[in-house]
Scaffold this active site. Sequence first.
Site, PDB file in Angstrom:
ATOM      1  N   ILE A   1       0.834  -1.202   0.000  1.00 39.91           N
ATOM      2  CA  ILE A   1       0.000   0.000   0.000  1.00 39.91           C
ATOM      3  C   ILE A   1       0.870   1.253   0.000  1.00 39.91           C
ATOM      4  O   ILE A   1       1.970   1.261   0.555  1.00 39.91           O
ATOM      5  CB  ILE A   1      -0.972  -0.019   1.212  1.00 39.91           C
ATOM      6  CG1 ILE A   1      -2.079   1.027   1.057  1.00 39.91           C
ATOM      7  CG2 ILE A   1      -0.225   0.129   2.543  1.00 39.91           C
ATOM      8  CD1 ILE A   1      -3.252   0.833   2.010  1.00 39.91           C
ATOM      9  N   CYS A   2       0.381   2.289  -0.651  1.00 44.22           N
ATOM     10  CA  CYS A   2       1.012   3.610  -0.639  1.00 44.22           C
ATOM     11  C   CYS A   2      -0.122   4.630  -0.568  1.00 44.22           C
ATOM     12  O   CYS A   2      -1.185   4.328  -0.035  1.00 44.22           O
ATOM     13  CB  CYS A   2       1.921   3.806  -1.851  1.00 44.22           C
ATOM     14  SG  CYS A   2       1.059   3.838  -3.444  1.00 44.22           S
ATOM     15  N   ARG A   3       0.070   5.808  -1.090  1.00 43.81           N
ATOM     16  CA  ARG A   3      -0.995   6.814  -1.052  1.00 43.81           C
ATOM     17  C   ARG A   3      -2.092   6.493  -2.046  1.00 43.81           C
ATOM     18  O   ARG A   3      -3.274   6.481  -1.714  1.00 43.81           O
ATOM     19  CB  ARG A   3      -0.430   8.217  -1.312  1.00 43.81           C
ATOM     20  CG  ARG A   3      -1.482   9.317  -1.246  1.00 43.81           C
ATOM     21  CD  ARG A   3      -0.907  10.701  -1.493  1.00 43.81           C
ATOM     22  NE  ARG A   3      -0.170  10.811  -2.737  1.00 43.81           N
ATOM     23  CZ  ARG A   3      -0.714  11.022  -3.938  1.00 43.81           C
ATOM     24  NH1 ARG A   3      -2.017  11.143  -4.062  1.00 43.81           N
ATOM     25  NH2 ARG A   3       0.037  11.103  -5.006  1.00 43.81           N
TER      26      ARG A   3
END
Length: 137
Positions: free
Chosen positions: A91-93
């Site tokens: 996951i990231c932004r």
Amino acid sequence: MKRTTIKSILASALLVVAASGATLATAVTPQTVDVKQAAAMQSSGALLLDVRETDEYAQAHAPGSTLIPLGQLQQRLQEIDRHKNTPVVLICRSGRRSEQAQKILEKAGFSATVNVEGGMNSWQKAGLPVVSGPASR
């Protein structure tokens, strides 16, 4: 007669797949998951790996997630080596950096990586829990 030949070919193909050690589960592992699927995977024991920067992570992150910024991932692979054959949820932004991280992990031999569609933006919009504060080591 033709049906018998087709059935024989399909049976042979399945035997080849089985003999090679590949599994149907591996063959159909999704490359991306939505945030609810990601949360369920984490609850089932998958590593939730956040690849954003430290300051982004400190603002809000999923409880129980592990932070390794994308720029450090290649050098820190040994920290997550025990997850090579278990699910790793990235996951990231928004999903772009985690997609890059997925490629890095796959090249390093990680066999079950998935990217969270929409990243933390979607996680928060879905009302899933978040916490703030620095990453623990």
